[in-house]
Design a protein around this motif. Sequence first.
Motif, PDB file in Angstrom:
ATOM      1  N   MET A   1       0.839  -1.167   0.000  1.00 33.83           N
ATOM      2  CA  MET A   1       0.000   0.000   0.000  1.00 33.83           C
ATOM      3  C   MET A   1       0.888   1.235   0.000  1.00 33.83           C
ATOM      4  O   MET A   1       1.759   1.381   0.840  1.00 33.83           O
ATOM      5  N   ASN A   2       0.669   2.106  -0.964  1.00 33.24           N
ATOM      6  CA  ASN A   2       1.396   3.362  -1.037  1.00 33.24           C
ATOM      7  C   ASN A   2       0.564   4.453  -0.383  1.00 33.24           C
ATOM      8  O   ASN A   2      -0.602   4.622  -0.700  1.00 33.24           O
ATOM      9  N   LEU A   3       1.178   5.209   0.508  1.00 27.25           N
ATOM     10  CA  LEU A   3       0.499   6.292   1.205  1.00 27.25           C
ATOM     11  C   LEU A   3       1.222   7.587   0.924  1.00 27.25           C
ATOM     12  O   LEU A   3       2.427   7.698   1.154  1.00 27.25           O
ATOM     13  N   THR A   4       0.485   8.578   0.391  1.00 25.81           N
ATOM     14  CA  THR A   4       1.029   9.893   0.109  1.00 25.81           C
ATOM     15  C   THR A   4       0.209  10.922   0.871  1.00 25.81           C
ATOM     16  O   THR A   4      -1.001  10.994   0.694  1.00 25.81           O
ATOM     17  N   ILE A   5       0.876  11.696   1.732  1.00 27.82           N
ATOM     18  CA  ILE A   5       0.211  12.758   2.482  1.00 27.82           C
ATOM     19  C   ILE A   5       0.868  14.067   2.081  1.00 27.82           C
ATOM     20  O   ILE A   5       2.073  14.233   2.255  1.00 27.82           O
ATOM     21  N   SER A   6       0.079  14.977   1.535  1.00 31.02           N
ATOM     22  CA  SER A   6       0.626  16.260   1.101  1.00 31.02           C
ATOM     23  C   SER A   6      -0.230  17.389   1.641  1.00 31.02           C
ATOM     24  O   SER A   6      -1.394  17.197   1.989  1.00 31.02           O
ATOM     25  N   GLY A   7       0.362  18.575   1.700  1.00 36.40           N
ATOM     26  CA  GLY A   7      -0.338  19.737   2.210  1.00 36.40           C
ATOM     27  C   GLY A   7      -0.369  20.846   1.181  1.00 36.40           C
ATOM     28  O   GLY A   7       0.585  21.030   0.425  1.00 36.40           O
ATOM     29  N   HIS A   8      -1.452  21.573   1.150  1.00 31.07           N
ATOM     30  CA  HIS A   8      -1.606  22.721   0.269  1.00 31.07           C
ATOM     31  C   HIS A   8      -1.810  23.935   1.160  1.00 31.07           C
ATOM     32  O   HIS A   8      -2.787  24.000   1.902  1.00 31.07           O
ATOM     33  N   HIS A   9      -0.872  24.880   1.127  1.00 33.91           N
ATOM     34  CA  HIS A   9      -0.825  26.021   2.044  1.00 33.91           C
ATOM     35  C   HIS A   9      -0.670  25.549   3.488  1.00 33.91           C
ATOM     36  O   HIS A   9      -1.177  26.167   4.409  1.00 33.91           O
ATOM     37  N   LEU A  10       0.006  24.427   3.668  1.00 33.36           N
ATOM     38  CA  LEU A  10       0.147  23.819   4.981  1.00 33.36           C
ATOM     39  C   LEU A  10       1.391  22.944   4.989  1.00 33.36           C
ATOM     40  O   LEU A  10       1.640  22.214   4.030  1.00 33.36           O
ATOM     41  N   GLU A  11       2.153  23.022   6.060  1.00 30.20           N
ATOM     42  CA  GLU A  11       3.294  22.128   6.218  1.00 30.20           C
ATOM     43  C   GLU A  11       2.832  20.900   6.991  1.00 30.20           C
ATOM     44  O   GLU A  11       2.272  21.024   8.078  1.00 30.20           O
ATOM     45  N   VAL A  12       3.035  19.740   6.419  1.00 28.51           N
ATOM     46  CA  VAL A  12       2.602  18.497   7.051  1.00 28.51           C
ATOM     47  C   VAL A  12       3.661  18.091   8.067  1.00 28.51           C
ATOM     48  O   VAL A  12       4.771  17.698   7.709  1.00 28.51           O
ATOM     49  N   THR A  13       3.311  18.207   9.342  1.00 25.33           N
ATOM     50  CA  THR A  13       4.244  17.860  10.420  1.00 25.33           C
ATOM     51  C   THR A  13       4.178  16.363  10.683  1.00 25.33           C
ATOM     52  O   THR A  13       3.283  15.660  10.209  1.00 25.33           O
ATOM     53  N   SER A  14       5.118  15.880  11.459  1.00 25.74           N
ATOM     54  CA  SER A  14       5.134  14.451  11.786  1.00 25.74           C
ATOM     55  C   SER A  14       3.924  14.070  12.637  1.00 25.74           C
ATOM     56  O   SER A  14       3.421  12.953  12.535  1.00 25.74           O
ATOM     57  N   ALA A  15       3.426  14.996  13.473  1.00 25.57           N
ATOM     58  CA  ALA A  15       2.249  14.704  14.294  1.00 25.57           C
ATOM     59  C   ALA A  15       1.011  14.509  13.423  1.00 25.57           C
ATOM     60  O   ALA A  15       0.221  13.579  13.647  1.00 25.57           O
ATOM     61  N   ILE A  16       0.847  15.369  12.431  1.00 29.84           N
ATOM     62  CA  ILE A  16      -0.297  15.226  11.520  1.00 29.84           C
ATOM     63  C   ILE A  16      -0.167  13.951  10.705  1.00 29.84           C
ATOM     64  O   ILE A  16      -1.135  13.221  10.502  1.00 29.84           O
ATOM     65  N   ARG A  17       1.045  13.654  10.253  1.00 27.24           N
ATOM     66  CA  ARG A  17       1.281  12.437   9.461  1.00 27.24           C
ATOM     67  C   ARG A  17       0.948  11.180  10.276  1.00 27.24           C
ATOM     68  O   ARG A  17       0.264  10.277   9.789  1.00 27.24           O
ATOM     69  N   GLU A  18       1.388  11.133  11.520  1.00 25.51           N
ATOM     70  CA  GLU A  18       1.093   9.976  12.375  1.00 25.51           C
ATOM     71  C   GLU A  18      -0.404   9.872  12.666  1.00 25.51           C
ATOM     72  O   GLU A  18      -0.952   8.778  12.717  1.00 25.51           O
ATOM     73  N   TYR A  19      -1.060  11.014  12.868  1.00 29.93           N
ATOM     74  CA  TYR A  19      -2.494  11.023  13.141  1.00 29.93           C
ATOM     75  C   TYR A  19      -3.266  10.435  11.960  1.00 29.93           C
ATOM     76  O   TYR A  19      -4.152   9.595  12.140  1.00 29.93           O
ATOM     77  N   VAL A  20      -2.919  10.839  10.745  1.00 30.66           N
ATOM     78  CA  VAL A  20      -3.588  10.323   9.553  1.00 30.66           C
ATOM     79  C   VAL A  20      -3.303   8.825   9.393  1.00 30.66           C
ATOM     80  O   VAL A  20      -4.210   8.048   9.083  1.00 30.66           O
ATOM     81  N   GLN A  21      -2.070   8.408   9.608  1.00 37.81           N
ATOM     82  CA  GLN A  21      -1.727   6.989   9.467  1.00 37.81           C
ATOM     83  C   GLN A  21      -2.483   6.133  10.480  1.00 37.81           C
ATOM     84  O   GLN A  21      -2.966   5.050  10.143  1.00 37.81           O
ATOM     85  N   ASN A  22      -2.602   6.608  11.729  1.00 37.82           N
ATOM     86  CA  ASN A  22      -3.331   5.857  12.743  1.00 37.82           C
ATOM     87  C   ASN A  22      -4.806   5.748  12.392  1.00 37.82           C
ATOM     88  O   ASN A  22      -5.426   4.703  12.611  1.00 37.82           O
ATOM     89  N   LYS A  23      -5.373   6.805  11.856  1.00 36.82           N
ATOM     90  CA  LYS A  23      -6.782   6.774  11.472  1.00 36.82           C
ATOM     91  C   LYS A  23      -7.010   5.859  10.264  1.00 36.82           C
ATOM     92  O   LYS A  23      -8.039   5.189  10.172  1.00 36.82           O
ATOM     93  N   LEU A  24      -6.070   5.824   9.347  1.00 34.42           N
ATOM     94  CA  LEU A  24      -6.223   4.983   8.154  1.00 34.42           C
ATOM     95  C   LEU A  24      -6.088   3.496   8.466  1.00 34.42           C
ATOM     96  O   LEU A  24      -6.528   2.662   7.667  1.00 34.42           O
ATOM     97  N   GLU A  25      -5.512   3.157   9.606  1.00 35.58           N
ATOM     98  CA  GLU A  25      -5.415   1.745   9.987  1.00 35.58           C
ATOM     99  C   GLU A  25      -6.797   1.131  10.138  1.00 35.58           C
ATOM    100  O   GLU A  25      -6.987  -0.047   9.855  1.00 35.58           O
ATOM    101  N   ARG A  26      -7.774   1.929  10.572  1.00 33.90           N
ATOM    102  CA  ARG A  26      -9.143   1.428  10.721  1.00 33.90           C
ATOM    103  C   ARG A  26      -9.710   1.016   9.365  1.00 33.90           C
ATOM    104  O   ARG A  26     -10.359  -0.022   9.246  1.00 33.90           O
ATOM    105  N   VAL A  27      -9.443   1.804   8.344  1.00 28.30           N
ATOM    106  CA  VAL A  27      -9.955   1.493   7.008  1.00 28.30           C
ATOM    107  C   VAL A  27      -9.262   0.257   6.446  1.00 28.30           C
ATOM    108  O   VAL A  27      -9.906  -0.639   5.900  1.00 28.30           O
TER     109      VAL A  27
END
Length: 119
Positions: A1-27
């Motif tokens: 599974m390839n996961l790409t997290i990008s931001g538009h007018h936003l810097e994607v921090t490691s905290a946001i990246r981990e939060y999204v990855q943890n939430k995607l584990e449910r899916v």
Amino acid sequence: MNLTISGHHLEVTSAIREYVQNKLERVTRHFDQVIDIAVILTVDNLKEKEKRQKAEINLRMSGKTVYVESLSQDLYAAIDTLIDKLDRQVMKYKNKVQEHGHDAIKHLPDTFEPAAAPL
């Protein structure tokens, strides 16, 4: 599974990246045939004082591509709403795929009789 997290007018921090990855584990726990996930997090300035946070996801599975977006005042709330919507769509697709395989058995004629065995 390839996961790409990008931001538009936003810097994607490691905290946001981990939060999204943890939430995607449910899916991915509900449906493991996910090929590719692209998450875009956006901050739009609509008025001087009002900021709108937007999260969108494009998820490719075997046989289907799902696109979901969510808007909120808070980025984490937008991500939570996004994952809830995505989870519902993935479960709906999973149920459709599973039911489709069993339709042929349900519609067999009731008068099926096995061949008589010789005595």
